[in-house]
Design a protein around this motif. Structure first.
Motif, PDB file in Angstrom:
ATOM      1  N   ALA A  91       0.822  -1.217   0.000  1.00  0.00           N
ATOM      2  CA  ALA A  91       0.000   0.000   0.000  1.00  0.00           C
ATOM      3  C   ALA A  91       0.852   1.262   0.000  1.00  0.00           C
ATOM      4  CB  ALA A  91      -0.922  -0.003   1.223  1.00  0.00           C
ATOM      5  N   ASN A  92       2.115   1.146   0.402  1.00  0.00           N
ATOM      6  CA  ASN A  92       2.988   2.323   0.484  1.00  0.00           C
ATOM      7  C   ASN A  92       3.821   2.552  -0.767  1.00  0.00           C
ATOM      8  OD1 ASN A  92       2.095   2.684   3.109  1.00  0.00           O
ATOM      9  ND2 ASN A  92       3.815   1.568   4.015  1.00  0.00           N
ATOM     10  N   VAL A  93       3.711   1.650  -1.739  1.00  0.00           N
ATOM     11  CA  VAL A  93       4.574   1.739  -2.930  1.00  0.00           C
ATOM     12  C   VAL A  93       4.333   3.035  -3.693  1.00  0.00           C
ATOM     13  CG1 VAL A  93       5.113   0.718  -5.166  1.00  0.00           C
ATOM     14  CG2 VAL A  93       4.863  -0.745  -3.146  1.00  0.00           C
ATOM     15  N   ASP A  94       3.074   3.368  -3.948  1.00  0.00           N
ATOM     16  CA  ASP A  94       2.778   4.576  -4.720  1.00  0.00           C
ATOM     17  C   ASP A  94       3.266   5.836  -4.008  1.00  0.00           C
ATOM     18  OD1 ASP A  94       1.643   3.091  -6.725  1.00  0.00           O
ATOM     19  OD2 ASP A  94      -0.412   3.307  -5.966  1.00  0.00           O
ATOM     20  N   ARG A  95       3.076   5.874  -2.700  1.00  0.00           N
ATOM     21  CA  ARG A  95       3.525   7.045  -1.942  1.00  0.00           C
ATOM     22  C   ARG A  95       5.047   7.182  -1.993  1.00  0.00           C
ATOM     23  NH1 ARG A  95       5.356   7.540   3.104  1.00  0.00           N
ATOM     24  NH2 ARG A  95       4.749   5.397   3.642  1.00  0.00           N
ATOM     25  N   VAL A  96       5.753   6.064  -1.816  1.00  0.00           N
ATOM     26  CA  VAL A  96       7.214   6.099  -1.857  1.00  0.00           C
ATOM     27  C   VAL A  96       7.701   6.459  -3.257  1.00  0.00           C
ATOM     28  CG1 VAL A  96       9.287   4.679  -1.677  1.00  0.00           C
ATOM     29  CG2 VAL A  96       7.502   4.512   0.071  1.00  0.00           C
ATOM     30  N   TYR A  97       7.008   5.942  -4.282  1.00  0.00           N
ATOM     31  CA  TYR A  97       7.392   6.262  -5.656  1.00  0.00           C
ATOM     32  C   TYR A  97       7.270   7.766  -5.907  1.00  0.00           C
ATOM     33  CZ  TYR A  97       7.399   6.296 -10.753  1.00  0.00           C
ATOM     34  OH  TYR A  97       7.691   6.558 -12.066  1.00  0.00           O
ATOM     35  N   GLY A  98       6.223   8.370  -5.362  1.00  0.00           N
ATOM     36  CA  GLY A  98       6.065   9.817  -5.506  1.00  0.00           C
ATOM     37  C   GLY A  98       7.176  10.581  -4.816  1.00  0.00           C
ATOM     38  N   ARG A  99       7.560  10.111  -3.633  1.00  0.00           N
ATOM     39  CA  ARG A  99       8.655  10.763  -2.912  1.00  0.00           C
ATOM     40  C   ARG A  99       9.968  10.637  -3.682  1.00  0.00           C
ATOM     41  NH1 ARG A  99       8.654   8.330   3.003  1.00  0.00           N
ATOM     42  NH2 ARG A  99      10.570   9.588   3.084  1.00  0.00           N
ATOM     43  N   ILE A 100      10.189   9.473  -4.266  1.00  0.00           N
ATOM     44  CA  ILE A 100      11.428   9.265  -5.015  1.00  0.00           C
ATOM     45  C   ILE A 100      11.473  10.174  -6.236  1.00  0.00           C
ATOM     46  CG2 ILE A 100      12.681   7.607  -6.460  1.00  0.00           C
ATOM     47  CD1 ILE A 100      11.923   5.463  -4.453  1.00  0.00           C
ATOM     48  N   ARG A 101      10.339  10.280  -6.934  1.00  0.00           N
ATOM     49  CA  ARG A 101      10.305  11.175  -8.099  1.00  0.00           C
ATOM     50  C   ARG A 101      10.613  12.617  -7.699  1.00  0.00           C
ATOM     51  NH1 ARG A 101       4.955  10.515 -11.512  1.00  0.00           N
ATOM     52  NH2 ARG A 101       4.081  10.791  -9.420  1.00  0.00           N
ATOM     53  N   SER A 102      10.044  13.044  -6.571  1.00  0.00           N
ATOM     54  CA  SER A 102      10.297  14.418  -6.115  1.00  0.00           C
ATOM     55  C   SER A 102      11.769  14.612  -5.777  1.00  0.00           C
ATOM     56  CB  SER A 102       9.434  14.727  -4.884  1.00  0.00           C
ATOM     57  OG  SER A 102       8.064  14.610  -5.192  1.00  0.00           O
ATOM     58  N   ARG A 103      12.345  13.640  -5.072  1.00  0.00           N
ATOM     59  CA  ARG A 103      13.756  13.751  -4.702  1.00  0.00           C
ATOM     60  C   ARG A 103      14.657  13.729  -5.925  1.00  0.00           C
ATOM     61  NH1 ARG A 103      15.174  12.414   0.846  1.00  0.00           N
ATOM     62  NH2 ARG A 103      13.279  12.173   2.085  1.00  0.00           N
ATOM     63  N   VAL A 104      14.348  12.857  -6.871  1.00  0.00           N
ATOM     64  CA  VAL A 104      15.151  12.783  -8.095  1.00  0.00           C
ATOM     65  C   VAL A 104      15.099  14.110  -8.841  1.00  0.00           C
ATOM     66  CG1 VAL A 104      15.271  11.731 -10.385  1.00  0.00           C
ATOM     67  CG2 VAL A 104      15.039  10.285  -8.360  1.00  0.00           C
TER      68      VAL A 104
END
Length: 428
Positions: free
Chosen positions: A301-314
């Motif tokens: 359930a946390n994959v999408d949220r973490v993916y969004g954070r990674i995109r922002s950090r990148v």
């Protein structure tokens, strides 16, 4: 191979055994006779690639995370059955749980981390001042920067906020500590007998290498980040990779400190840009490579949220790297311009020495005063030329202007030329 040992609470033995059978792995059950809440220990030998699927199956089946599941590396497994397991679970990367555990181990206690970092920075600073590449590399063996550089990215990818925060904080505070240590050492050494009179820190080759970086320096950091992740997920070459990461960070940070000690703004800006672009590049490649390698949070359930954070950090890291690369590009261009002027001056003086129009005069370059800051401040290069002539021979009228015009044509730059004439007699 790995040995997974599951401490089974009362009533959960069938659940664990059914999960192991469904996963297709072998197991052995040992009755637990100690006092406590466990009824058995289930030992499961598996390839590294099978650890994560097995633990995920146990978690999905409802096995309690509060129990103990121990994963250890098996030095040697003697069995023909392992070939079938390795064939079924192909892959070379370690499990998410092992990755997280290794990342935590790589980031030592704060007291250990900062002590080693201060010591390595002190040695690296001495190596910079002594112009000793061997000393600098030796200092990098001590530097503990690999752990925080990788644990921050691991924490983001597996959704471990505490690990990510610790890694980021250790990187930031560690670099500040390195700069402060080098600045203190430089301040203490200035004007002492340990450095020669008139010592100019900016002219030391090892220092100059860090204050005249070019865009190619980014590839060192990008390569170090990728190598760091590979060494972490495959447990190979971690010592050498740690040295590479430290080389990308500690010497330029120490150079910033020396720039502060000597009050040299250009050193601070150029070396500071280098260390920042290096640390951002290491974090960028680590984030991307970990995600591409298939690491995800424990809970789907946390994959999408973490993916969004990674995109922002990148995105933030990319913007920072691009902006800092503009600085490095400016340094690259400026360094090329200064080198080109000096080369063209030298080449033209050699041609003038062979030109019959100048008779027996011999032209030698004494100096070309043209630094990086002069390129962007639009300051004219100052060229000092030594002209050797036979005793009693007079130079033509307007000789200095003729020399300047020849050199300006050769370099394409307005010059200020100082001509020093010396009567020279050479023995036969």
């Amino acid at each position: 191979m790995r040995l997974v040992q599951v401490f089974v609470p009362e009533g959960d033995l069938n659940l664990v055994l059914e999960t192991a059978e469904a996963t297709g792995v072998d197991y052995a059950v040992s009755e637990e006779t100690s006092r406590g809440e466990f009824e058995a220990v289930v030992s499961i030998p598996v390839p590294p690639a099978a650890v994560e699927p097995l633990l995920a199956e146990l978690r999905d089946a409802g096995f309690d995370d509060d129990s103990y599941t121990v994963v250890t590396a098996a030095e040697t497994v003697v069995s023909s059955r392992t070939e079938d397991l390795i064939g079924e679970f192909s892959g070379v990367r370690i499990s998410r749980e092992e990755l997280q555990s290794r990342a935590e181990d790589l980031a030592p206690a704060a007291s250990t981390y900062f002590t080693l970092l201060v010591v390595s920075t002190a040695i690296a600073t001495a190596g910079l001042l002594l112009d000793s590449a061997a000393t600098i590399i030796g200092a990098m063996v001590v530097a503990p920067l690999m752990g925080p550089a990788l644990s921050a990215s691991v924490g983001v990818v597996v959704d471990d906020d505490a690990l990510a925060t610790r890694g980021i904080a250790f990187q930031a505070l560690g670099l500040l500590a390195a700069v402060a240590t080098a600045a203190a050492i430089g301040w203490l050494l200035r004007g002492t007998v340990l450095l020669p009179p008139g010592f100019d820190v900016a002219t030391v080759p090892q220092v100059r290498e860090r204050i005249t970086p070019d865009v190619l320096a980014v590839f060192l950091a990008l390569g170090s980040g990728i190598a760091g992740v590979i060494s972490l997920v495959r447990n190979v070459g971690s010592v050498l990779v740690g040295v590479a990461i430290a080389v990308a960070l500690v010497p330029p940070a120490a150079t910033v400190g020396l720039g502060i000690a000597w009050g040299h703004p250009t050193m601070i800006v150029t070396a500071g840009a280098l260390v920042l672009v290096n640390i951002l590049s290491i974090n960028l490649t680590a984030l991307i490579f970990l995600w591409v390698s298939g690491y995800r949070p424990h809970h789907a359930a946390n994959v999408d949220r973490v993916y969004g954070r990674i995109r922002s950090r990148v995105a933030v890291l990319l913007v920072g790297i691009v902006l800092l690369s503009v600085v490095l590009g400016g340094v690259t261009f400026g360094t090329y311009q200064t080198a080109a002027v000096e080369h063209d001056v030298q080449t033209e003086l050699e041609a003038m020495s062979d030109d019959p129009a100048f008779g027996d005069l011999a032209f030698r370059e004494l100096s070309v005063e043209y630094e990086l800051i002069d390129v962007y401040a639009d300051n004219r290069p100052v060229v000092t030329v030594l002209v050797e002539r036979p005793p009693g021979e007079e130079e033509p009228d307007g000789f200095a202007d003729d020399v300047r015009e020849r050199l300006e044509v050769a370099t394409g730059v307005d010059l200020e030329v100082v001509v020093e004439l010396v009567d020279t007699r050479r023995s036969g």
